[in-house]
Structure formats: structure tokens, C-alpha cells
Design a protein around this motif. Structure first.
Motif: not given
Length: 230
Positions: A17-21, A47-48, A52-56, A64-66
Motif C-alpha cells: 500500500l502506497r502511503l503519505v503521512p 512521501g511525508q 496541507a499544501a505539501a500534502a496536496l 498514493p492509496d492512502v
């Protein structure tokens, strides 16, 4: 004639599963990295982000999946981020990982499209299990909140919908009133519901009008008399 037996085609292993915390605390991100590092066949952190901007940006680049994010990211709202992701990137699911043991945040998260609400005291094995279920299309809720969710479901099945519905209160007005009964200030209510104080004041004026009262003590008296909150 010789019979040829054709075996089943082997099922390829499912990719991790591809995850971004997403969290504004580097220590939390490091902890997740270390904890999930024990499950390389299950989860891959691609990626981490601490904003919010970096997450988008990461979601756009990595698909990512999640996305695993907190209800609050510094001064930003993780709920707003959740809504943006689920609206703009419907193939990416969002799970809220937070310290807030609060059904108000849980229900808000589900309203904006979250696929899960988990408390940060969870261990690695449990977290991986929840992420696996989310990937398969389930919605997961931390067991510590399950009882309160069940109570809300019982209210729905009985036709009550939410406390105060029979008095004409909207669900949000009911939430505001419950927090007033619990002793929260306008600022405290705004913090709990992740809205502005002006928005809280608007809801308070509305519930005052519907309850036929002119102040906070009057609203609380009606709530207690009607047994709205237990």
C-alpha cells in the motif's frame, strides 16, 4: 489420449500500500516511518508532509492509496485537507490519525469523505490492519469510539436522528448546544468543531431562537430539562 491438466494461473502478490503521512510534528512522522518499516511487504511510505499544501503536491505527484493525516496540521485543518483530497483525487483515500478521542471530529471526518478515524495510541500491527481494510473499501473507526458510534446509530434507528431534532435543531446546532452544556466557551466550541467563532455565534443565535431562550443559561436549562445529552 493423454489428459493435460491445466493449473490455475498464479495470483501475483499484491503490491505494498502506497502511503503519505501528514503531520506538523516531525517526531510523529519519524515514529510512523520506524513503526511501518517493520511491514515493508504491506506498506510503502512514498512521501511525508508537514503542511496541507505539501500534502496536496505529494498526492498529485505520487497518487498514493492512502493519506494518513491529523485533524489539525499546525494552524491548518486536516478536515479541509481531507475534503480537498477526496474531491480532487477520488482514488486516494484519507484516514485521520489523531489524539482527539472525540466523536464530533469523527463525524465531521466522515462527512468530508474520510475512510477512517484512528487514535495515535494504535500499534503498528493494528495500523497496518486498518490500512489494509481501508484499501479494500472498508471504513474503519477506532474501537475506543465504537460505543459512541453505536449510540448514534441507535438514535438514528429510533427516528431521533440527533439530540434536539424534535425541537427543530439542526445537527450542527445540536453539536454546539452539547458543547455549551459541557461548559465550553464560544472559542472552545469553535476549536472543537474546527470552525470560526463567528460561525459558532450564528449557530447559537439559531438555537436560541428555536428553543425560545435569550441566553446561554436558558439554552442549557432546556437541554437539561429535555434530557438531550446523557
Amino acid at each position: 489420449m493423454t489428459r493435460t491438466t491445466v493449473g490455475r494461473m498464479p495470483v501475483p502478490p499484491k503490491r505494498p500500500l502506497r502511503l503519505v503521512p501528514v503531520d506538523d510534528h516531525e517526531m510523529v512522522l519519524h515514529g510512523l516511518d520506524a513503526m511501518l518499516g517493520h511491514f515493508p511487504d504491506e506498506v510503502q511510505i512514498v512521501g511525508q508532509a508537514t503542511t496541507a499544501a505539501a500534502a496536496l503536491t505529494l498526492v498529485a505527484e505520487e497518487s498514493p492509496d492512502v493519506v494518513l493525516c491529523d485533524v489539525r496540521i499546525g494552524k491548518e485543518s486536516g478536515l479541509d485537507l481531507c475534503k480537498q483530497i477526496t474531491t480532487q483525487y477520488p482514488d486516494t483515500k484519507v484516514v485521520l490519525l489523531t489524539v482527539y478521542d472525540d466523536e464530533h471530529y469523527l463525524f465531521q471526518g466522515l462527512r468530508v469523505g474520510a475512510s477512517g478515524y484512528i487514535l495515535k495510541r494504535i500499534d503498528g500491527q493494528e495500523l497496518v490492519g486498518h490500512l489494509r481494510r481501508v484499501r479494500e473499501g472498508e471504513t474503519v473507526v477506532d474501537h475506543a469510539l465504537a460505543g459512541r458510534v453505536a449510540l448514534s446509530a441507535a438514535r438514528l434507528s429510533s427516528g431521533e436522528f440527533w439530540p434536539g431534532a424534535h425541537l427543530g435543531l439542526t445537527q450542527r446546532e445540536s453539536e454546539v448546544l452539547e458543547l455549551l452544556v459541557s461548559g465550553h466557551s464560544n472559542k472552545g466550541v469553535a476549536s472543537k468543531l474546527v470552525v470560526s467563532e463567528d460561525t459558532v455565534k450564528t449557530h447559537i443565535r439559531g438555537l436560541y431562537r428555536k428553543l425560545g431562550v435569550s441566553d446561554r443559561s436558558g439554552a442549557i436549562s432546556v437541554a437539561l430539562r429535555e434530557g438531550l445529552f446523557r
